[in-house]
Design an enzyme around this catalytic site. Structure first.
Site, PDB file in Angstrom:
ATOM      1  N   THR A 175       0.842  -1.202   0.000  1.00  0.00           N
ATOM      2  CA  THR A 175       0.000   0.000   0.000  1.00  0.00           C
ATOM      3  C   THR A 175       0.874   1.248   0.000  1.00  0.00           C
ATOM      4  O   THR A 175       1.928   1.259   0.617  1.00  0.00           O
ATOM      5  CB  THR A 175      -0.861  -0.031   1.285  1.00  0.00           C
ATOM      6  OG1 THR A 175      -1.703  -1.172   1.222  1.00  0.00           O
ATOM      7  CG2 THR A 175      -1.692   1.227   1.459  1.00  0.00           C
ATOM      8  N   ARG A 203     -13.618  -7.798  -1.228  1.00  0.00           N
ATOM      9  CA  ARG A 203     -13.056  -7.465   0.080  1.00  0.00           C
ATOM     10  C   ARG A 203     -12.457  -6.052   0.041  1.00  0.00           C
ATOM     11  O   ARG A 203     -11.751  -5.677  -0.902  1.00  0.00           O
ATOM     12  CB  ARG A 203     -11.969  -8.485   0.442  1.00  0.00           C
ATOM     13  CG  ARG A 203     -11.223  -8.203   1.751  1.00  0.00           C
ATOM     14  CD  ARG A 203      -9.854  -7.623   1.490  1.00  0.00           C
ATOM     15  NE  ARG A 203      -9.144  -7.297   2.727  1.00  0.00           N
ATOM     16  CZ  ARG A 203      -8.046  -6.544   2.770  1.00  0.00           C
ATOM     17  NH1 ARG A 203      -7.514  -6.066   1.665  1.00  0.00           N
ATOM     18  NH2 ARG A 203      -7.474  -6.260   3.918  1.00  0.00           N
ATOM     19  N   VAL A 204     -12.735  -5.276   1.070  1.00  0.00           N
ATOM     20  CA  VAL A 204     -12.190  -3.922   1.176  1.00  0.00           C
ATOM     21  C   VAL A 204     -11.455  -3.790   2.505  1.00  0.00           C
ATOM     22  O   VAL A 204     -11.968  -4.216   3.544  1.00  0.00           O
ATOM     23  CB  VAL A 204     -13.319  -2.869   1.083  1.00  0.00           C
ATOM     24  CG1 VAL A 204     -12.791  -1.466   1.351  1.00  0.00           C
ATOM     25  CG2 VAL A 204     -13.989  -2.939  -0.284  1.00  0.00           C
ATOM     26  N   GLY A 205     -10.259  -3.231   2.465  1.00  0.00           N
ATOM     27  CA  GLY A 205      -9.466  -3.029   3.679  1.00  0.00           C
ATOM     28  C   GLY A 205      -9.602  -1.608   4.206  1.00  0.00           C
ATOM     29  O   GLY A 205     -10.598  -0.927   3.945  1.00  0.00           O
ATOM     30  N   ASP A 206      -8.605  -1.144   4.947  1.00  0.00           N
ATOM     31  CA  ASP A 206      -8.710   0.155   5.607  1.00  0.00           C
ATOM     32  C   ASP A 206      -8.378   1.341   4.707  1.00  0.00           C
ATOM     33  O   ASP A 206      -8.781   2.465   5.001  1.00  0.00           O
ATOM     34  CB  ASP A 206      -7.800   0.196   6.841  1.00  0.00           C
ATOM     35  CG  ASP A 206      -6.331   0.060   6.474  1.00  0.00           C
ATOM     36  OD1 ASP A 206      -5.992  -0.865   5.685  1.00  0.00           O
ATOM     37  OD2 ASP A 206      -5.512   0.864   6.946  1.00  0.00           O
ATOM     38  N   THR A 225      -0.884   1.645   6.744  1.00  0.00           N
ATOM     39  CA  THR A 225      -0.578   0.466   5.932  1.00  0.00           C
ATOM     40  C   THR A 225      -0.420  -0.735   6.846  1.00  0.00           C
ATOM     41  O   THR A 225       0.126  -0.620   7.937  1.00  0.00           O
ATOM     42  CB  THR A 225       0.711   0.672   5.121  1.00  0.00           C
ATOM     43  OG1 THR A 225       1.164  -0.603   4.647  1.00  0.00           O
ATOM     44  CG2 THR A 225       1.825   1.279   5.962  1.00  0.00           C
ATOM     45  N   GLY A 226      -0.921  -1.885   6.400  1.00  0.00           N
ATOM     46  CA  GLY A 226      -0.762  -3.080   7.226  1.00  0.00           C
ATOM     47  C   GLY A 226      -1.965  -3.993   7.101  1.00  0.00           C
ATOM     48  O   GLY A 226      -2.639  -4.000   6.067  1.00  0.00           O
ATOM     49  N   GLY A 228      -5.274  -4.754   7.049  1.00  0.00           N
ATOM     50  CA  GLY A 228      -6.395  -3.828   6.929  1.00  0.00           C
ATOM     51  C   GLY A 228      -7.515  -4.065   7.915  1.00  0.00           C
ATOM     52  O   GLY A 228      -8.061  -3.125   8.494  1.00  0.00           O
TER      53      GLY A 228
END
Lengths: 310, 310
Positions: A175, A203-206, A225-226, A228
């Site tokens: 990211t 799927r959606v992360g942060d 970053t990381g 999510g």
């Protein structure tokens, strides 16, 4: 949880700063690839800093600086954003991004894009509309109507990511993100990602979630970053801003937030910048390619060591 | 901004409470329809409270109580969630929901669903997986594979919402939400919505975003309703939790967060409940159907007045 020893330069930092920019290209493992390509990664980080700096020195707004840096990193195929994004379980690419302007909390985000060459410019387009978050195929169509440059989904797929999907590579946390302070003292943050190799479609992360992976207000700008899911469950970026609002120092607030991520079983890092030009870039992984530049200083980048940005 | 005078019952509330539940069915204008159907709305709120209460008194976890209340409100076609959802610009229905468990910050969310009879049960299914947020058609497919009950999109369309879309009705803010405290002292929050009448397909508001429209941790549980974009830009739910972490009272934290929404030009309301069983339900609109029940007390519901839940 032992966060890296990057600390905010509370003493050394200028209280009334000129423009500044801090960037990251994802917290993750110290891979052989990262070691082999270290000079390329450094060059890409320096290029991103240079583009943001050029704008900010010419008087550009903080969000334009952050967008310029993120566009540069999206265009670098070793980073997990834009071309070079991690592949979903079905071999396709889904990209997400967000941008937030601290002055008035203007914000735009996109999730699950399949065609935007620069997802962060899609997020900017949303910021200019009445919406804040658009998702999926409808978002791609909405952006196409507004002339955003697009490609077929297959054009985003790189050989590197095909191999990573095939071998079940460790989560690709490449990211990218940027936080900027402009001449007027305004802050902005931007983040862009291709997600996790092998993730389910949808799927959606942060990264596209304001308050989780990205935040900017008058006091602070943050890009994360990381892992999510752990960052969402910790509400990282908004927590840092609220703690700073309550008088907690930027570095302590950032460490507390990463501690909450660790308590959810997650690793990662973040960059945070305040309106006085102080910054920090803590991470709990082995590496986080990152860089910073401040008015009157030299651009600096680090890839694999834990030396603090000063 | 003059928030309603609903205040947390700091003095009257029990410090060590038994189970409690607070619900809302959306902050919005005091419409003729709301006045005409007031008794139906009250009955629907009482039914939702009753279902949550039954579970909580039998020892169910907080998130099960919140889910039961939200399922009941999704099933009531006058509320803007599940069947009865507001229609997108193209006449279709897109639904979003989220649930969060305070004990371990377990969380699940869905956005842009087109087929789930109870979107909040889709959010629960995501909470049980490695993901936190799934969006769009892929989310519907993922939920179908897991046996979630679904219908064709057209089956969610009501005559009432067709009329509203045709006449360009004022934003339908009938989002529903619940916050619960269980016997073990654990909190949870859940929110579900059909969005805004006439919204572009793909638009997502604050309801499915943890930290914006929904939040729960060990201290507090929050569910929001109102102008979604302003709630995202204010980072409402996570701000309240962080302010409470810093020692700010629940009512003051909630008022400050609604003040930040107002500063972004937004109106709305929220329900917040802490681990001692204290709650508040402020709103800046003319009406917010809402209700509450606490162990040892009677269920109470209000639709159009600003009387505090006590």
């Amino acid at each position: 949880m032992a966060a890296s020893d990057e600390r905010i330069g509370e003493d050394s930092a200028m209280r009334a700063s000129g423009p500044a920019v801090v960037i990251h290209a994802g917290a993750g493992p110290l891979s052989d690839e990262l070691l082999e390509r270290e000079s390329d990664v450094q060059a890409a980080l320096l290029d991103a800093l240079r583009r943001a700096r050029a704008g900010l020195e010419a008087g550009a707004a903080a969000e334009e600086g952050a967008l310029a840096a993120v566009v540069a990193m999206e265009d670098f195929p070793l980073f997990n954003a834009g071309r070079g994004s991690a592949l979903c379980a079905d071999g396709s690419v889904q990209m997400s991004a967000s941008v937030m302007r601290g002055r008035d909390r203007g914000a735009g985000a996109v999730a699950g894009l399949r065609r935007a060459i620069n997802p962060i410019l899609g997020a900017r387009e949303v910021m200019l509309s009445e919406q804040v978050l658009l998702v999926g195929e409808a978002a791609d169509e909405w952006l196409a109507e507004r002339g955003l440059e697009q490609l077929a989904n297959g054009d985003f797929v790189t050989e590197r990511q095909l191999v990573r999907l095939r071998v079940g590579a460790e989560a690709d946390r490449g990211t990218v993100g940027a936080v900027c302070l402009d001449r007027g003292g305004n802050l902005a943050a931007a983040t862009s990602t291709g997600g996790i190799s092998g993730q389910p479609v949808g799927r959606v992360g942060d990264s596209p979630l304001l308050g989780a992976g990205t935040w900017a207000d008058r006091r602070v700008a943050v890009s994360c970053t990381g892992d999510g899911e752990a960052f969402i469950r910790a509400g990282v970026a908004r927590q840092i801003a609220a703690l700073v609002e309550c008088g907690v120092g930027l570095a302590e607030a950032s460490e507390r937030a990463l501690g909450e991520v660790a308590a959810r079983g997650g690793m990662g890092g973040l960059i945070a910048l305040d309106a006085c030009g102080r910054w920090c870039a803590p991470f709990t992984t082995a590496a986080m390619p990152r860089g910073a530049w401040r008015s009157g200083g030299e651009a600096q980048v680090h890839v694999r060591d834990v030396r603090a940005l000063t």
